[in-house]
Design a protein around this motif. Structure first.
Motif, PDB file in Angstrom:
ATOM      1  N   LEU A  91     101.832   8.001  63.958  1.00 16.86           N
ATOM      2  CA  LEU A  91     101.372   7.563  64.998  1.00 16.86           C
ATOM      3  C   LEU A  91     100.357   6.444  64.948  1.00 16.86           C
ATOM      4  O   LEU A  91     100.316   5.268  65.811  1.00 16.86           O
ATOM      5  N   LEU A  92      99.170   6.574  64.036  1.00 15.07           N
ATOM      6  CA  LEU A  92      98.393   5.487  63.693  1.00 15.07           C
ATOM      7  C   LEU A  92      98.936   4.208  63.439  1.00 15.07           C
ATOM      8  O   LEU A  92      98.627   3.006  63.689  1.00 15.07           O
ATOM      9  N   GLU A  93     100.044   4.048  62.644  1.00 14.39           N
ATOM     10  CA  GLU A  93     100.814   2.842  62.266  1.00 14.39           C
ATOM     11  C   GLU A  93     101.561   2.137  63.289  1.00 14.39           C
ATOM     12  O   GLU A  93     101.305   0.987  63.380  1.00 14.39           O
ATOM     13  N   MET A  94     102.098   3.067  64.443  1.00  8.75           N
ATOM     14  CA  MET A  94     102.966   2.397  65.433  1.00  8.75           C
ATOM     15  C   MET A  94     102.104   1.704  66.425  1.00  8.75           C
ATOM     16  O   MET A  94     102.382   0.926  67.349  1.00  8.75           O
ATOM     17  N   GLY A 122      95.397   1.930  65.822  1.00  6.92           N
ATOM     18  CA  GLY A 122      95.453   2.745  64.552  1.00  6.92           C
ATOM     19  C   GLY A 122      95.266   1.326  63.363  1.00  6.92           C
ATOM     20  O   GLY A 122      94.956   1.841  62.202  1.00  6.92           O
ATOM     21  N   TRP A 123      95.389   0.330  63.932  1.00  8.58           N
ATOM     22  CA  TRP A 123      95.493  -0.617  62.769  1.00  8.58           C
ATOM     23  C   TRP A 123      93.889  -1.199  62.510  1.00  8.58           C
ATOM     24  O   TRP A 123      93.043  -1.127  63.238  1.00  8.58           O
ATOM     25  N   HIS A 124      93.842  -1.479  61.038  1.00  7.86           N
ATOM     26  CA  HIS A 124      92.329  -1.897  60.607  1.00  7.86           C
ATOM     27  C   HIS A 124      91.313  -0.789  60.698  1.00  7.86           C
ATOM     28  O   HIS A 124      90.211  -1.283  60.961  1.00  7.86           O
ATOM     29  N   LEU A 125      91.776   0.447  60.860  1.00  8.11           N
ATOM     30  CA  LEU A 125      90.543   1.558  61.148  1.00  8.11           C
ATOM     31  C   LEU A 125      89.865   1.481  60.004  1.00  8.11           C
ATOM     32  O   LEU A 125      90.317   1.467  58.634  1.00  8.11           O
ATOM     33  N   GLU A 126      88.429   1.816  60.160  1.00 16.42           N
ATOM     34  CA  GLU A 126      87.636   1.791  58.836  1.00 16.42           C
ATOM     35  C   GLU A 126      87.232   3.220  58.651  1.00 16.42           C
ATOM     36  O   GLU A 126      86.301   3.500  57.810  1.00 16.42           O
ATOM     37  N   LYS A 127      87.744   4.050  59.348  1.00 14.23           N
ATOM     38  CA  LYS A 127      87.344   5.557  59.142  1.00 14.23           C
ATOM     39  C   LYS A 127      88.402   6.425  59.345  1.00 14.23           C
ATOM     40  O   LYS A 127      89.544   6.025  59.890  1.00 14.23           O
ATOM     41  N   ASP A 128      88.461   7.521  58.836  1.00 14.15           N
ATOM     42  CA  ASP A 128      89.684   8.487  58.825  1.00 14.15           C
ATOM     43  C   ASP A 128      89.631   9.057  59.976  1.00 14.15           C
ATOM     44  O   ASP A 128      88.638   9.440  60.723  1.00 14.15           O
ATOM     45  N   ILE A 183      92.389   9.088  69.538  1.00  7.32           N
ATOM     46  CA  ILE A 183      92.099   8.023  68.708  1.00  7.32           C
ATOM     47  C   ILE A 183      90.858   7.276  69.110  1.00  7.32           C
ATOM     48  O   ILE A 183      90.085   6.711  68.271  1.00  7.32           O
ATOM     49  N   ARG A 184      90.873   6.895  70.451  1.00  9.18           N
ATOM     50  CA  ARG A 184      89.925   5.892  70.961  1.00  9.18           C
ATOM     51  C   ARG A 184      88.561   6.558  70.670  1.00  9.18           C
ATOM     52  O   ARG A 184      87.483   5.922  70.406  1.00  9.18           O
ATOM     53  N   ARG A 185      88.304   7.875  71.005  1.00 13.50           N
ATOM     54  CA  ARG A 185      87.181   8.368  70.753  1.00 13.50           C
ATOM     55  C   ARG A 185      86.424   8.486  69.490  1.00 13.50           C
ATOM     56  O   ARG A 185      85.584   8.425  69.258  1.00 13.50           O
ATOM     57  N   GLN A 186      87.390   8.577  68.552  1.00 12.46           N
ATOM     58  CA  GLN A 186      87.001   8.751  67.020  1.00 12.46           C
ATOM     59  C   GLN A 186      86.565   7.311  66.468  1.00 12.46           C
ATOM     60  O   GLN A 186      85.868   7.053  65.647  1.00 12.46           O
ATOM     61  N   ALA A 187      87.512   6.223  66.901  1.00  7.03           N
ATOM     62  CA  ALA A 187      87.560   4.868  66.309  1.00  7.03           C
ATOM     63  C   ALA A 187      86.635   3.940  66.891  1.00  7.03           C
ATOM     64  O   ALA A 187      86.189   3.145  66.224  1.00  7.03           O
ATOM     65  N   PHE A 188      86.646   4.197  68.286  1.00  6.96           N
ATOM     66  CA  PHE A 188      85.810   3.271  68.992  1.00  6.96           C
ATOM     67  C   PHE A 188      84.800   3.784  70.095  1.00  6.96           C
ATOM     68  O   PHE A 188      84.458   3.106  71.125  1.00  6.96           O
ATOM     69  N   ALA A 189      84.299   4.808  69.498  1.00  2.00           N
ATOM     70  CA  ALA A 189      83.183   5.617  70.231  1.00  2.00           C
ATOM     71  C   ALA A 189      82.190   4.146  70.454  1.00  2.00           C
ATOM     72  O   ALA A 189      81.756   3.545  69.818  1.00  2.00           O
ATOM     73  N   ASN A 190      81.686   4.247  71.888  1.00  7.11           N
ATOM     74  CA  ASN A 190      80.384   3.322  72.531  1.00  7.11           C
ATOM     75  C   ASN A 190      81.000   1.983  72.355  1.00  7.11           C
ATOM     76  O   ASN A 190      80.110   1.168  72.373  1.00  7.11           O
ATOM     77  N   SER A 191      82.482   1.763  72.483  1.00  3.70           N
ATOM     78  CA  SER A 191      82.640   0.476  72.556  1.00  3.70           C
ATOM     79  C   SER A 191      83.459   0.238  73.606  1.00  3.70           C
ATOM     80  O   SER A 191      84.031   1.161  74.385  1.00  3.70           O
ATOM     81  N   LEU A 206     106.585   0.018  60.076  1.00  2.00           N
ATOM     82  CA  LEU A 206     105.888   0.432  61.624  1.00  2.00           C
ATOM     83  C   LEU A 206     107.188   0.865  62.608  1.00  2.00           C
ATOM     84  O   LEU A 206     106.962   1.854  63.011  1.00  2.00           O
ATOM     85  N   PHE A 207     108.237   0.217  62.200  1.00  2.00           N
ATOM     86  CA  PHE A 207     109.342   0.689  63.293  1.00  2.00           C
ATOM     87  C   PHE A 207     109.767   1.980  62.727  1.00  2.00           C
ATOM     88  O   PHE A 207     110.544   2.601  63.422  1.00  2.00           O
ATOM     89  N   GLU A 208     110.012   2.303  61.452  1.00  2.04           N
ATOM     90  CA  GLU A 208     110.440   3.496  60.934  1.00  2.04           C
ATOM     91  C   GLU A 208     109.505   4.564  61.285  1.00  2.04           C
ATOM     92  O   GLU A 208     109.822   5.684  61.941  1.00  2.04           O
ATOM     93  N   SER A 209     108.161   4.428  61.409  1.00  2.00           N
ATOM     94  CA  SER A 209     107.126   5.366  62.099  1.00  2.00           C
ATOM     95  C   SER A 209     107.427   5.475  63.663  1.00  2.00           C
ATOM     96  O   SER A 209     107.290   6.717  63.909  1.00  2.00           O
ATOM     97  N   ARG A 210     107.645   4.451  64.136  1.00  2.00           N
ATOM     98  CA  ARG A 210     107.660   4.467  65.643  1.00  2.00           C
ATOM     99  C   ARG A 210     109.076   5.368  65.869  1.00  2.00           C
ATOM    100  O   ARG A 210     108.932   6.237  66.777  1.00  2.00           O
ATOM    101  N   GLN A 211     109.954   5.125  65.185  1.00  2.00           N
ATOM    102  CA  GLN A 211     111.181   6.370  65.352  1.00  2.00           C
ATOM    103  C   GLN A 211     110.994   7.684  65.209  1.00  2.00           C
ATOM    104  O   GLN A 211     111.440   8.412  65.843  1.00  2.00           O
ATOM    105  N   GLU A 212     110.201   7.831  64.182  1.00  2.00           N
ATOM    106  CA  GLU A 212     110.015   9.288  63.792  1.00  2.00           C
ATOM    107  C   GLU A 212     109.158   9.938  64.714  1.00  2.00           C
ATOM    108  O   GLU A 212     109.332  10.995  65.309  1.00  2.00           O
TER     109      GLU A 212
END
Length: 279
Positions: A247-250, A254-260, A199-207, A69-75
């Motif tokens: 970005l999704l990892e950091m 993005g954690w525990h997403l059930e959709k691409d 990210i919010r719109r795709q992953a958590f629409a209507n929540s 995660l921290f390697e992704s964050r740095q990138e």
């Protein structure tokens, strides 16, 4: 003469600034020995690791954040995605601050980029409860003090810092007040409503996670600090394909997403809160 090891360099640098430290167990002042022990007169001792950081945790803690995660964050940080925010923070730090503490510093990228924007030389200290983050910070950023530690038992002396940074991280206002010098400032960064909205719109629409409000956080900040300034920074930047999984990892979004998630741009929408402490 060969290059000095990271541990040796850190010992020298921390000895130079040992007056910042206070024992997280008994709150007595601390001394940095030539062989890399940070110890108080009650013989509580913490060792500077070979990577150049010191672990001040007084009880075991298992981080939910991985080295990956921290390697992704740095990138992501190195891509420049947060550069306008970092430049704005540096502006608020100003040219009078000599000692800066980044609380919840992670792998240290924000702190490194912010101090690189400053005109003056500063003593830069980062603390995070995650050893993985601090190990990464010590690996990449030298001539700084990196500490694994808990703000509930922080290893710093009262009134040691001109400026404290608290970027997208939980606050401990009582400890911030203790650590800041008179007229010192806290710079806190919180998400605004459109932060990472793609990210919010795709992953958590209507929540409830699709939208975000920080009104309570702002009000609590104002209760603790004077002369509060606020600045909202909003922009949308193109996002290179290889950075999407990073970005999704950091971000917890993005954690525990059930959709691409498909992203070709991303919105940064953050509010900078700046407050002054008066003793």
């Amino acid at each position: 003469m060969g290059k000095v090891s990271k541990r040796a360099a850190s010992i020298l640098y921390m000895k130079e600034h040992e007056t910042l430290f206070s024992c997280p167990i008994c709150q007595k002042e601390m001394h940095v020995s030539d062989d890399g022990h940070v110890l108080c007169r009650n013989h509580h001792s913490f060792d500077i690791a070979k990577q150049g950081y010191v672990n001040f945790m007084i009880k075991p803690f298992t981080s939910m954040y991985s080295k990956s995660l921290f390697e992704s964050r740095q990138e992501v940080m190195n891509s420049g995605l947060y550069e306008p925010v970092q430049k704005a923070i540096a502006k608020y730090v100003g040219n009078q601050s000599e000692t800066i503490l980044d609380t919840g510093c992670g792998e240290g990228s924000h702190l490194n980029k912010i101090i690189n924007e400053l005109e003056q030389q500063v003593i830069a200290v980062g603390i995070d409860i995650s050893k993985e983050g601090i190990q990464s910070a010590a690996k990449f950023y030298e001539q700084k003090i990196w500490c694994v530690g808990d703000l509930a038992n922080s290893p710093f002396k009262e009134q040691s810092f001109d400026c404290i940074l608290n970027i997208l991280s939980p606050a401990n206002y009582g400890e911030f007040s203790r650590l800041l010098k008179d007229k010192g400032k806290l710079i806190k960064v919180v998400p605004q409503s459109d932060y990472l909205k793609e990210i919010r719109r795709q992953a958590f629409a209507n929540s409830e996670k699709e939208y975000y409000t920080n009104e309570q956080t702002v009000e609590r900040f104002k209760e603790h600090f004077a002369n509060v300034q606020q600045e909202r920074i909003t922009y949308t930047m193109p996002l290179e394909e290889q950075l999407v999984p990073k970005l999704l990892e950091m971000t917890p979004l993005g954690w525990h997403l059930e959709k691409d998630i498909s992203l070709n741009e991303i919105t940064i929408d953050l509010e900078i809160l700046v407050g002054e402490i008066t003793k």
